[in-house]
Enzyme design. Sequence first.
Site, PDB file in Angstrom:
ATOM      1  N   SER A  13      86.190  -5.887   5.200  1.00 34.32           N
ATOM      2  CA  SER A  13      86.842  -6.133   4.007  1.00 34.32           C
ATOM      3  C   SER A  13      86.864  -7.936   3.900  1.00 34.32           C
ATOM      4  CB  SER A  13      88.173  -4.769   3.087  1.00 34.32           C
ATOM      5  OG  SER A  13      88.994  -5.908   4.671  1.00 34.32           O
ATOM      6  N   LYS A  53      92.947 -14.628   2.846  1.00 30.80           N
ATOM      7  CA  LYS A  53      92.756 -13.242   1.576  1.00 30.80           C
ATOM      8  C   LYS A  53      92.970 -12.888   0.719  1.00 30.80           C
ATOM      9  CE  LYS A  53      90.558  -8.690   3.236  1.00 30.80           C
ATOM     10  NZ  LYS A  53      90.530  -8.138   4.910  1.00 30.80           N
ATOM     11  N   SER A  96      87.402  -5.602   9.917  1.00 32.32           N
ATOM     12  CA  SER A  96      86.838  -6.631   8.469  1.00 32.32           C
ATOM     13  C   SER A  96      87.147  -7.972   9.133  1.00 32.32           C
ATOM     14  CB  SER A  96      88.193  -6.130   8.038  1.00 32.32           C
ATOM     15  OG  SER A  96      88.255  -4.646   7.357  1.00 32.32           O
TER      16      SER A  96
END
Length: 484
Positions: free
Chosen positions: A152, A77, A176
Amino acid sequence: MLHQLTLAEIARALADKQFSAEELTRTLLGRIRQLDPQLNSFISITDDLAIAQAKAADERRANGENGALLGAPIAHKDLFCTQGVRTSCGSKMLDNFVSPYDATVVEKLAAAGAVTLGKLNMDEFAMGSSNQSSHYGAVNNPWSLDRVPGGSSGGSAAAVAARLLPAATGTDTGGSIRQPAALTNLTGIKPTYGRVSRWGMIAYASSLDQGGPLARTAEDCALMLGVMAGFDPKDSTSVEQPVDDYLAALQKPLSGLRIGLPREYFGAGLDSRIADAVLAVVEELKTLGATVKDISLPNMQHAIPAYYVIAPAEASSNLSRFDGVRYGYRCDAPQNLEDLYKRSRAEGFGSEVKNRIMVGTYALSAGYYDAYYLQAQKIRRLIKNDFVSAFAEVDVILGPTTPNPAWKIGEKNDDPVSQYLEDIYTITANLAGLPGLSMPAGFVDGLPVGVQLLAPYFQEGRLLNVAHQYQQVSDWHTRTPAGF
């Protein structure tokens, strides 16, 4: 097909010399180039780094090493600092920021021999539940390209679900990791707060953020988490506690396991078809020896308002460092220092980030601190106490991960509260600091459904054990989206 292999299968195949890490890496890099334009899951693809790491892994294996992640392809990420690689946090503010160092998570995985294929798309500064707030554009869900993958960590979820790579890192501030895992048919685990180092992980809400893995199986999550977890003296919130043998924990029978079903999870707002899928999982776990009882988490109804005071308050503080002076976006020709601050932040941050900074600054302001921030912290304590009481009676809490399956891109943009409500079941674990896991549990209209498991502090092994045992008697986690 190499792209269909799980991390555990890759480890066995590399040990048996069925193919090399370099072959596997080149295959997946080609697949990313071919298929990711449909998904937009990657912000950066690190071909040169990946090939170099794969060659090094092959050399280590030739010299007798045999680690489970040696030569395993992953991606991060894009809020984990990666030395020499752009680390954007999904924001124009950090579009040109190249990290001078590796985050501890990146460092640990690289030391174990994992191969970094790239950096993955995400909601800007991890603020969102749909991966629509990224400066680099929305991410598409491989199960239905006109729908969100969750957020996210949406890029991480979409890439793994589409078989572009077997596993990825994510972070979880209010759901997330777990929410995108549920919406894309993956297994994802948010560890106990302090279990995984946050050093080098760009902060959103420091008392809530926690890194973890997304993969297809609980076994793969165990492989990843076993490397990622552990004390880090560079992170003041890291907890000095031994890391359990998560792989060994997978095999434990479930006989005698006490599962709690919170009645608050099954009320208004939950899609009845998701409720049916969750209860079907419960029945399967009962056949494996678990017992089930109803429990109550009475303060859960206050979780979202409390979260949306605490998280923005911490964000407004954390993001004050992005001012156009030291690094990050800087406006053109500032008239003076005030103009530099104002325009750099106005032009560098997207609308959702600016909204949350405003909310957080308001909640911390002199006249409202007691009315909002302190009250939210009191609610946080009540929620934590609810879990302490519940875990005196049960070993694991089970329920839906999300109230609905993936929604269409743009569908909830005009109603942010409805989007915030998608995290209703996940936020409480962050407020309390507990570990939580989401695992595949079926489909509604062809869209994946996830079941969430919560456990007491540092009981990640218990969550992985339950998920693994369920995955031995179900095949939801093996389903692949059409076209991928």
